[in-house]
Design a protein around this motif. Structure first.
Motif, PDB file in Angstrom:
ATOM      1  N   LEU A 289       0.836  -1.203   0.000  1.00  0.00           N
ATOM      2  CA  LEU A 289       0.000   0.000   0.000  1.00  0.00           C
ATOM      3  C   LEU A 289       0.871   1.254   0.000  1.00  0.00           C
ATOM      4  O   LEU A 289       1.679   1.471   0.901  1.00  0.00           O
ATOM      5  N   MET A 290       0.665   2.084  -1.035  1.00  0.00           N
ATOM      6  CA  MET A 290       1.291   3.399  -1.126  1.00  0.00           C
ATOM      7  C   MET A 290       0.243   4.375  -1.654  1.00  0.00           C
ATOM      8  O   MET A 290      -0.867   3.968  -1.987  1.00  0.00           O
ATOM      9  N   HIS A 291       0.616   5.651  -1.732  1.00  0.00           N
ATOM     10  CA  HIS A 291      -0.356   6.657  -2.148  1.00  0.00           C
ATOM     11  C   HIS A 291       0.227   7.615  -3.182  1.00  0.00           C
ATOM     12  O   HIS A 291       1.418   7.953  -3.131  1.00  0.00           O
ATOM     13  N   ASP A 292      -0.637   8.015  -4.106  1.00  0.00           N
ATOM     14  CA  ASP A 292      -0.288   8.978  -5.149  1.00  0.00           C
ATOM     15  C   ASP A 292      -1.139  10.229  -4.934  1.00  0.00           C
ATOM     16  O   ASP A 292      -2.218  10.365  -5.507  1.00  0.00           O
ATOM     17  N   THR A 293      -0.668  11.107  -4.072  1.00  0.00           N
ATOM     18  CA  THR A 293      -1.340  12.389  -3.841  1.00  0.00           C
ATOM     19  C   THR A 293      -0.309  13.503  -3.889  1.00  0.00           C
ATOM     20  O   THR A 293       0.910  13.251  -3.879  1.00  0.00           O
ATOM     21  N   ASN A 294      -0.777  14.735  -3.913  1.00  0.00           N
ATOM     22  CA  ASN A 294       0.127  15.877  -4.061  1.00  0.00           C
ATOM     23  C   ASN A 294       1.147  15.990  -2.933  1.00  0.00           C
ATOM     24  O   ASN A 294       2.248  16.512  -3.139  1.00  0.00           O
ATOM     25  N   VAL A 295       0.786  15.533  -1.737  1.00  0.00           N
ATOM     26  CA  VAL A 295       1.669  15.718  -0.580  1.00  0.00           C
ATOM     27  C   VAL A 295       2.614  14.541  -0.344  1.00  0.00           C
ATOM     28  O   VAL A 295       3.475  14.616   0.539  1.00  0.00           O
ATOM     29  N   LYS A 296       2.500  13.473  -1.125  1.00  0.00           N
ATOM     30  CA  LYS A 296       3.302  12.272  -0.884  1.00  0.00           C
ATOM     31  C   LYS A 296       4.627  12.319  -1.642  1.00  0.00           C
ATOM     32  O   LYS A 296       5.013  11.379  -2.350  1.00  0.00           O
ATOM     33  N   THR A 297       5.369  13.394  -1.470  1.00  0.00           N
ATOM     34  CA  THR A 297       6.669  13.522  -2.142  1.00  0.00           C
ATOM     35  C   THR A 297       7.684  12.527  -1.582  1.00  0.00           C
ATOM     36  O   THR A 297       8.577  12.076  -2.320  1.00  0.00           O
ATOM     37  N   GLU A 298       7.574  12.178  -0.308  1.00  0.00           N
ATOM     38  CA  GLU A 298       8.500  11.199   0.269  1.00  0.00           C
ATOM     39  C   GLU A 298       8.270   9.811  -0.325  1.00  0.00           C
ATOM     40  O   GLU A 298       9.204   9.013  -0.442  1.00  0.00           O
ATOM     41  N   THR A 299       7.040   9.520  -0.721  1.00  0.00           N
ATOM     42  CA  THR A 299       6.752   8.245  -1.377  1.00  0.00           C
ATOM     43  C   THR A 299       7.479   8.176  -2.710  1.00  0.00           C
ATOM     44  O   THR A 299       8.057   7.135  -3.067  1.00  0.00           O
ATOM     45  N   VAL A 300       7.458   9.279  -3.445  1.00  0.00           N
ATOM     46  CA  VAL A 300       8.188   9.339  -4.720  1.00  0.00           C
ATOM     47  C   VAL A 300       9.685   9.148  -4.471  1.00  0.00           C
ATOM     48  O   VAL A 300      10.369   8.403  -5.186  1.00  0.00           O
ATOM     49  N   ARG A 301      10.207   9.797  -3.455  1.00  0.00           N
ATOM     50  CA  ARG A 301      11.637   9.703  -3.154  1.00  0.00           C
ATOM     51  C   ARG A 301      12.020   8.293  -2.706  1.00  0.00           C
ATOM     52  O   ARG A 301      13.154   7.842  -2.967  1.00  0.00           O
ATOM     53  N   ALA A 302      11.068   7.595  -2.048  1.00  0.00           N
ATOM     54  CA  ALA A 302      11.361   6.247  -1.565  1.00  0.00           C
ATOM     55  C   ALA A 302      11.249   5.189  -2.649  1.00  0.00           C
ATOM     56  O   ALA A 302      11.817   4.089  -2.502  1.00  0.00           O
ATOM     57  N   LEU A 303      10.544   5.487  -3.727  1.00  0.00           N
ATOM     58  CA  LEU A 303      10.200   4.457  -4.713  1.00  0.00           C
ATOM     59  C   LEU A 303      11.406   3.732  -5.305  1.00  0.00           C
ATOM     60  O   LEU A 303      11.391   2.491  -5.390  1.00  0.00           O
ATOM     61  N   PRO A 304      12.481   4.408  -5.724  1.00  0.00           N
ATOM     62  CA  PRO A 304      13.636   3.653  -6.245  1.00  0.00           C
ATOM     63  C   PRO A 304      14.199   2.653  -5.225  1.00  0.00           C
ATOM     64  O   PRO A 304      14.506   1.506  -5.575  1.00  0.00           O
ATOM     65  N   GLY A 305      14.321   3.083  -3.968  1.00  0.00           N
ATOM     66  CA  GLY A 305      14.826   2.182  -2.928  1.00  0.00           C
ATOM     67  C   GLY A 305      13.882   1.024  -2.665  1.00  0.00           C
ATOM     68  O   GLY A 305      14.331  -0.103  -2.384  1.00  0.00           O
ATOM     69  N   ILE A 306      12.571   1.259  -2.756  1.00  0.00           N
ATOM     70  CA  ILE A 306      11.589   0.188  -2.572  1.00  0.00           C
ATOM     71  C   ILE A 306      11.736  -0.862  -3.665  1.00  0.00           C
ATOM     72  O   ILE A 306      11.754  -2.073  -3.398  1.00  0.00           O
ATOM     73  N   ILE A 307      11.835  -0.385  -4.892  1.00  0.00           N
ATOM     74  CA  ILE A 307      11.979  -1.320  -6.026  1.00  0.00           C
ATOM     75  C   ILE A 307      13.251  -2.138  -5.894  1.00  0.00           C
ATOM     76  O   ILE A 307      13.251  -3.375  -6.045  1.00  0.00           O
ATOM     77  N   GLU A 308      14.362  -1.496  -5.582  1.00  0.00           N
ATOM     78  CA  GLU A 308      15.647  -2.198  -5.464  1.00  0.00           C
ATOM     79  C   GLU A 308      15.629  -3.186  -4.303  1.00  0.00           C
ATOM     80  O   GLU A 308      16.185  -4.294  -4.410  1.00  0.00           O
ATOM     81  N   THR A 309      15.000  -2.810  -3.201  1.00  0.00           N
ATOM     82  CA  THR A 309      14.910  -3.710  -2.046  1.00  0.00           C
ATOM     83  C   THR A 309      14.113  -4.967  -2.387  1.00  0.00           C
ATOM     84  O   THR A 309      14.515  -6.088  -2.035  1.00  0.00           O
ATOM     85  N   LEU A 310      12.992  -4.788  -3.072  1.00  0.00           N
ATOM     86  CA  LEU A 310      12.166  -5.937  -3.447  1.00  0.00           C
ATOM     87  C   LEU A 310      12.875  -6.840  -4.447  1.00  0.00           C
ATOM     88  O   LEU A 310      12.841  -8.075  -4.328  1.00  0.00           O
ATOM     89  N   GLN A 311      13.506  -6.253  -5.420  1.00  0.00           N
ATOM     90  CA  GLN A 311      14.195  -7.050  -6.434  1.00  0.00           C
ATOM     91  C   GLN A 311      15.369  -7.813  -5.834  1.00  0.00           C
ATOM     92  O   GLN A 311      15.608  -8.982  -6.189  1.00  0.00           O
ATOM     93  N   SER A 312      16.078  -7.186  -4.907  1.00  0.00           N
ATOM     94  CA  SER A 312      17.216  -7.869  -4.276  1.00  0.00           C
ATOM     95  C   SER A 312      16.743  -9.021  -3.387  1.00  0.00           C
ATOM     96  O   SER A 312      17.511  -9.950  -3.114  1.00  0.00           O
ATOM     97  N   ALA A 313      15.472  -8.964  -2.936  1.00  0.00           N
ATOM     98  CA  ALA A 313      14.905 -10.050  -2.133  1.00  0.00           C
ATOM     99  C   ALA A 313      14.291 -11.134  -3.006  1.00  0.00           C
ATOM    100  O   ALA A 313      13.705 -12.102  -2.470  1.00  0.00           O
ATOM    101  N   GLY A 314      14.390 -11.009  -4.325  1.00  0.00           N
ATOM    102  CA  GLY A 314      13.927 -12.060  -5.230  1.00  0.00           C
ATOM    103  C   GLY A 314      12.506 -11.915  -5.721  1.00  0.00           C
ATOM    104  O   GLY A 314      11.949 -12.848  -6.320  1.00  0.00           O
TER     105      GLY A 314
END
Length: 336
Positions: A289-314
């Motif tokens: 669960l994540m959110h796409d709203t005007n104030v969720k700039t930290e979610t955008v900033r976290a997204l690359p790290g989230i993707i890399e973390t998931l991919q590294s976990a298989g």
């Protein structure tokens, strides 16, 4: 001999032969007043006798009828009536009260009506899948999110809220054109309105479905309850809404991992990455669960790290499809 009358008395001597006539006069006056009052009471009783008899008889008959009806009603029926009256009172604060909808248990086997009799959820086998889901879009952050997803060549799922402006329609279309999955979230996202009655809930679902179709031409079948199927704010029983969603041909999806960006307090990108990393352990399929709203700039900033973390976990990061086995907080009958 002195005769005293409280504060009115003085110390002047009085002769007995003067007091006696006054005492006799007072006694006669009191007797006359007493007889007069008794006469008035007798007249009043006589004039209302007939009316009182009929009124008492009517009241007794009514009491007997109500007593019989009360005894014939079971305790559970009395409790249900009280609950129904309480619900009507709560609903009346938002809109005109409507007739109470019957509460039903979810069907035990039926799938959404338009998936076909041979429908089966996909078998993921041993493969680990991660589903990135974004609620409440489109927003000013939609394009930055899409750019990051393009950079990593992964697809996500967007559960959308209706917007009246043309820019939002274009953002919604861009999501679809890039091959990401679209899902219905809400037409209004105002809990007190959409969850007021079953009719208002159905209207909200139909509203977001029509908005997505007008913006993209897609007949969207994926749905996510505002607040999830485990929400505690609805006036309508969740099982009734689940039956409604199923009868409309839709499958609803909750989540088993949360980034934490739904919190009212600020959550950093680093905290989101750690939340997803820790909560994903032990799951072969994670719906995040994540959110796409005007104030969720930290979610955008976290997204690359989230993707890399998931991919590294298989995990393989994929969008939700119409036959993706759902994660549901309150399970539909077909998931029992």
């Amino acid at each position: 001999m002195s005769i005293y009358r409280g504060e009115e008395s003085d110390n002047t001597d009085r002769k007995p032969w003067k007091a006696k006539p006054k005492s006799n006069l007072r006694t006669r006056m009191l007797l006359f007043m007493l007889l007069f009052i008794v006469s008035l009471m007798l007249l009043a009783c006589g004039s209302s006798k007939n009316g009182n008899v009929s009124g008492d008889s009517s009241k007794e008959t009514k009491d007997v009828v109500e007593a019989v009806a009360s005894e014939s009603q079971s305790p559970s029926q009395i409790q249900d009536t009280t609950k129904e009256q309480k619900t009507t009172k709560e609903v009346s604060t938002t809109e005109e009260p409507t007739s109470a909808e019957p509460v039903t248990e979810p069907e035990t086997t039926s799938l959404p009506v338009n998936v076909g009799t041979d429908f089966q959820f996909e078998d993921t086998g041993e493969t680990k899948y991660a589903y990135l889901t974004f609620d409440d879009g489109p927003s000013d952050n939609t394009y930055p999110i899409l750019d990051i997803l393009d950079q990593y060549q992964v697809k996500a799922t967007f559960f959308m809220v209706s917007r009246s402006d043309e820019v939002s329609r274009q953002r919604c279309k861009a999501i679809a054109d890039k091959g990401h999955a679209l899902g219905m979230h809400s037409h209004t996202h105002v809990y007190s309105e959409l969850y007021a009655t079953l009719d208002s809930f159905k209207a909200d679902v139909q509203g977001i479905h029509d908005w997505l179709y007008e913006a993209t031409g897609q007949d969207v079948k994926l749905y996510r309850f505002p607040g999830g199927s485990s929400n505690t704010v609805s006036n309508v029983d969740i099982n009734t809404m689940i039956d409604s969603i199923t009868s409309m041909g839709y499958i609803y999806y909750d989540w088993n991992v949360s980034s934490g960006d739904a919190s009212s307090k600020p959550v950093s990108a680093e905290e989101m990455i750690e939340n997803i990393k820790s909560q994903s352990q032990g799951y072969s399929r994670v719906m995040i669960l994540m959110h796409d709203t005007n104030v969720k700039t930290e979610t955008v900033r976290a997204l690359p790290g989230i993707i890399e973390t998931l991919q590294s976990a298989g995990y393989q990061i994929v969008p939700i499809k119409n036959n993706t086995r759902p994660v549901q907080h309150v399970k539909a009958g077909y998931m029992q």
